[in-house]
Design a protein around this motif. Sequence first.
Motif, PDB file in Angstrom:
ATOM      1  N   ILE A   7      -4.896   3.994  -0.590  1.00 19.28           N
ATOM      2  CA  ILE A   7      -5.122   3.749  -2.255  1.00 19.28           C
ATOM      3  C   ILE A   7      -5.534   2.285  -2.816  1.00 19.28           C
ATOM      4  O   ILE A   7      -5.427   1.654  -1.598  1.00 19.28           O
ATOM      5  CB  ILE A   7      -3.741   4.087  -2.755  1.00 19.28           C
ATOM      6  CG1 ILE A   7      -3.172   5.506  -2.556  1.00 19.28           C
ATOM      7  CG2 ILE A   7      -3.758   3.815  -4.288  1.00 19.28           C
ATOM      8  CD1 ILE A   7      -3.753   6.712  -3.117  1.00 19.28           C
ATOM      9  N   ALA A   8      -5.906   2.239  -3.892  1.00 15.32           N
ATOM     10  CA  ALA A   8      -6.560   0.910  -4.164  1.00 15.32           C
ATOM     11  C   ALA A   8      -5.427  -0.043  -4.454  1.00 15.32           C
ATOM     12  O   ALA A   8      -5.509  -0.833  -5.355  1.00 15.32           O
ATOM     13  CB  ALA A   8      -7.380   1.250  -5.560  1.00 15.32           C
ATOM     14  N   LEU A 118      -9.712  -4.583  -6.750  1.00 10.18           N
ATOM     15  CA  LEU A 118     -10.465  -4.161  -5.573  1.00 10.18           C
ATOM     16  C   LEU A 118     -10.780  -5.437  -4.945  1.00 10.18           C
ATOM     17  O   LEU A 118     -11.224  -6.296  -5.444  1.00 10.18           O
ATOM     18  CB  LEU A 118     -11.494  -3.148  -5.769  1.00 10.18           C
ATOM     19  CG  LEU A 118     -11.146  -1.809  -6.187  1.00 10.18           C
ATOM     20  CD1 LEU A 118     -12.311  -0.935  -6.648  1.00 10.18           C
ATOM     21  CD2 LEU A 118     -10.281  -1.079  -5.196  1.00 10.18           C
ATOM     22  N   ASP A 122     -14.515  -2.680  -1.130  1.00  9.79           N
ATOM     23  CA  ASP A 122     -13.774  -1.420  -1.241  1.00  9.79           C
ATOM     24  C   ASP A 122     -14.008  -0.787  -2.746  1.00  9.79           C
ATOM     25  O   ASP A 122     -14.436  -1.570  -3.611  1.00  9.79           O
ATOM     26  CB  ASP A 122     -12.157  -1.659  -1.307  1.00  9.79           C
ATOM     27  CG  ASP A 122     -11.584  -1.868   0.342  1.00  9.79           C
ATOM     28  OD1 ASP A 122     -12.353  -1.562   0.966  1.00  9.79           O
ATOM     29  OD2 ASP A 122     -10.510  -2.510   0.218  1.00  9.79           O
ATOM     30  N   THR A 123     -14.015   0.328  -2.451  1.00  9.22           N
ATOM     31  CA  THR A 123     -14.524   1.199  -3.716  1.00  9.22           C
ATOM     32  C   THR A 123     -13.482   2.113  -4.184  1.00  9.22           C
ATOM     33  O   THR A 123     -13.008   2.840  -3.222  1.00  9.22           O
ATOM     34  CB  THR A 123     -15.776   1.809  -3.723  1.00  9.22           C
ATOM     35  OG1 THR A 123     -16.034   2.579  -2.766  1.00  9.22           O
ATOM     36  CG2 THR A 123     -17.121   0.773  -3.768  1.00  9.22           C
ATOM     37  N   ALA A 124     -13.187   2.455  -5.235  1.00  6.74           N
ATOM     38  CA  ALA A 124     -12.051   3.585  -5.644  1.00  6.74           C
ATOM     39  C   ALA A 124     -12.972   4.428  -6.602  1.00  6.74           C
ATOM     40  O   ALA A 124     -13.863   4.218  -7.374  1.00  6.74           O
ATOM     41  CB  ALA A 124     -10.945   2.900  -6.126  1.00  6.74           C
ATOM     42  N   TYR A 125     -12.370   5.885  -6.702  1.00  7.34           N
ATOM     43  CA  TYR A 125     -12.854   6.969  -7.587  1.00  7.34           C
ATOM     44  C   TYR A 125     -12.610   6.136  -9.130  1.00  7.34           C
ATOM     45  O   TYR A 125     -11.600   5.381  -9.371  1.00  7.34           O
ATOM     46  CB  TYR A 125     -12.016   8.067  -7.595  1.00  7.34           C
ATOM     47  CG  TYR A 125     -12.345   8.976  -6.246  1.00  7.34           C
ATOM     48  CD1 TYR A 125     -13.397   9.528  -6.159  1.00  7.34           C
ATOM     49  CD2 TYR A 125     -11.835   8.833  -5.221  1.00  7.34           C
ATOM     50  CE1 TYR A 125     -14.196  10.156  -5.134  1.00  7.34           C
ATOM     51  CE2 TYR A 125     -12.028   9.398  -3.932  1.00  7.34           C
ATOM     52  CZ  TYR A 125     -13.064  10.063  -4.010  1.00  7.34           C
ATOM     53  OH  TYR A 125     -13.745  10.754  -2.769  1.00  7.34           O
ATOM     54  N   GLU A 200      -3.092   5.016 -10.351  1.00 10.47           N
ATOM     55  CA  GLU A 200      -4.357   4.439  -9.903  1.00 10.47           C
ATOM     56  C   GLU A 200      -5.081   5.435  -8.983  1.00 10.47           C
ATOM     57  O   GLU A 200      -4.540   6.556  -8.653  1.00 10.47           O
ATOM     58  CB  GLU A 200      -4.138   3.045  -9.359  1.00 10.47           C
ATOM     59  CG  GLU A 200      -3.306   3.257  -7.950  1.00 10.47           C
ATOM     60  CD  GLU A 200      -2.780   1.745  -7.676  1.00 10.47           C
ATOM     61  OE1 GLU A 200      -3.124   1.448  -6.609  1.00 10.47           O
ATOM     62  OE2 GLU A 200      -1.932   1.201  -8.294  1.00 10.47           O
ATOM     63  N   THR A 201      -6.400   5.313  -8.784  1.00 10.29           N
ATOM     64  CA  THR A 201      -7.018   6.608  -8.221  1.00 10.29           C
ATOM     65  C   THR A 201      -7.221   5.865  -6.555  1.00 10.29           C
ATOM     66  O   THR A 201      -6.982   4.961  -6.290  1.00 10.29           O
ATOM     67  CB  THR A 201      -8.451   6.484  -8.643  1.00 10.29           C
ATOM     68  OG1 THR A 201      -9.161   5.242  -8.585  1.00 10.29           O
ATOM     69  CG2 THR A 201      -8.301   7.424  -9.895  1.00 10.29           C
ATOM     70  N   ALA A 202      -7.400   6.941  -5.735  1.00  6.19           N
ATOM     71  CA  ALA A 202      -7.445   6.321  -4.319  1.00  6.19           C
ATOM     72  C   ALA A 202      -9.017   6.046  -4.093  1.00  6.19           C
ATOM     73  O   ALA A 202      -9.861   6.075  -4.767  1.00  6.19           O
ATOM     74  CB  ALA A 202      -7.137   7.731  -3.251  1.00  6.19           C
ATOM     75  N   LYS A 203      -9.365   5.700  -2.767  1.00  6.82           N
ATOM     76  CA  LYS A 203     -10.555   4.991  -2.347  1.00  6.82           C
ATOM     77  C   LYS A 203     -11.193   5.941  -2.194  1.00  6.82           C
ATOM     78  O   LYS A 203     -10.833   7.108  -1.653  1.00  6.82           O
ATOM     79  CB  LYS A 203     -10.454   3.871  -1.208  1.00  6.82           C
ATOM     80  CG  LYS A 203      -9.612   2.461  -1.732  1.00  6.82           C
ATOM     81  CD  LYS A 203      -9.473   1.800  -0.373  1.00  6.82           C
ATOM     82  CE  LYS A 203      -8.980   0.568  -0.732  1.00  6.82           C
ATOM     83  NZ  LYS A 203      -8.846  -0.320   0.449  1.00  6.82           N
TER      84      LYS A 203
END
Length: 326
Positions: A7-8, A118, A122-125, A200-203
């Motif tokens: 997760i982010a 982040l 790394d990038t997250a949705y 928060e969103t996942a990577k």
Amino acid sequence: MRSKLVIALVAPLLLMAGCGGSGKDAAPKFDGPVVPWASDQPPEFAARAPVSAPCQAADLAPHGQVDFEAYGNGGAIAVIALQNKGKQVCRLEGTPRVKLVKDGGPKQVNTALQRPPLIFPDTAYPLSDLLAIKPGEYVGVTVTWTNWCDPQIPGKTRVPPSAVRITLPNGTGHVDADYNAVPPCSDPKSPSSLGVSPFETAKVQAPQPWTSGSVTASVPDQPVHARRGEMLRFNVVLKNTSRVPVTFDRCPSYVQQLVPMGQVDVHVLNCAAAKPIAPGRSEAFAMEIRVPKNAPVGGNGLFWALDAFGGKAPQINARATIDSGV
């Protein structure tokens, strides 16, 4: 140790902006014209249609235990990962309440915690995905925990909390999760404090590598220049260092960030205008990134990485000089 869902969650990024030499770097050679920049973003970032149905606690399940790690002065930090185990798309908004389940024990208070930024690359949705969480997808909540002062009662065994409880803000119930550790008591006169972030969103999950070849990258004419609030334009030169041609049949994304004040920015390489790169040859791609209005004047760091959702390589740490503007 149990595996962790990504997760982010991140830590603060420390950077000596503008480091790495003085003067302008030699411009790497490349073959042919520069491939124009394109604003396309990867399909993973496509906007979803929001749904009206809130997620039900009964449809959410924690991914393993809540794995607290040391954080700050005697505190702990963890990401609580929740999976949509239901059959319907649902939405999660706002910030849940988090408590440790125990009869008696210290007073507990929740405090507001911002979503951690982040760390490149790394990038997250996108956060808009929280308005339409599909079955099987994950969301997270970052939690900090400090000061657990559970008094010892004579004649009784001290019992730790039985679970971490996440109560949804939409009134649809709570989810209990196992956990791994309790922080120490630092001030018996103060309550136990739980910092809680919004959902928060996942990577983004990594696909297959975009090429079997080997590629290096460089930014010519450093430091590159721009003004606050305007577009920073620069070129990235990709060189094929393998013995096979590098083609763009599978088009990779890339991630970039102007630090310390810029946000992680993700786009798709302009593969439609690119040509295959023969062994030992190079091709240049035009890039653009918005300079924040509060970017420091002077030296900044420019980070860039290809294959943002896969190998995240090659990576570049370049130099940028930012002017104050008119």
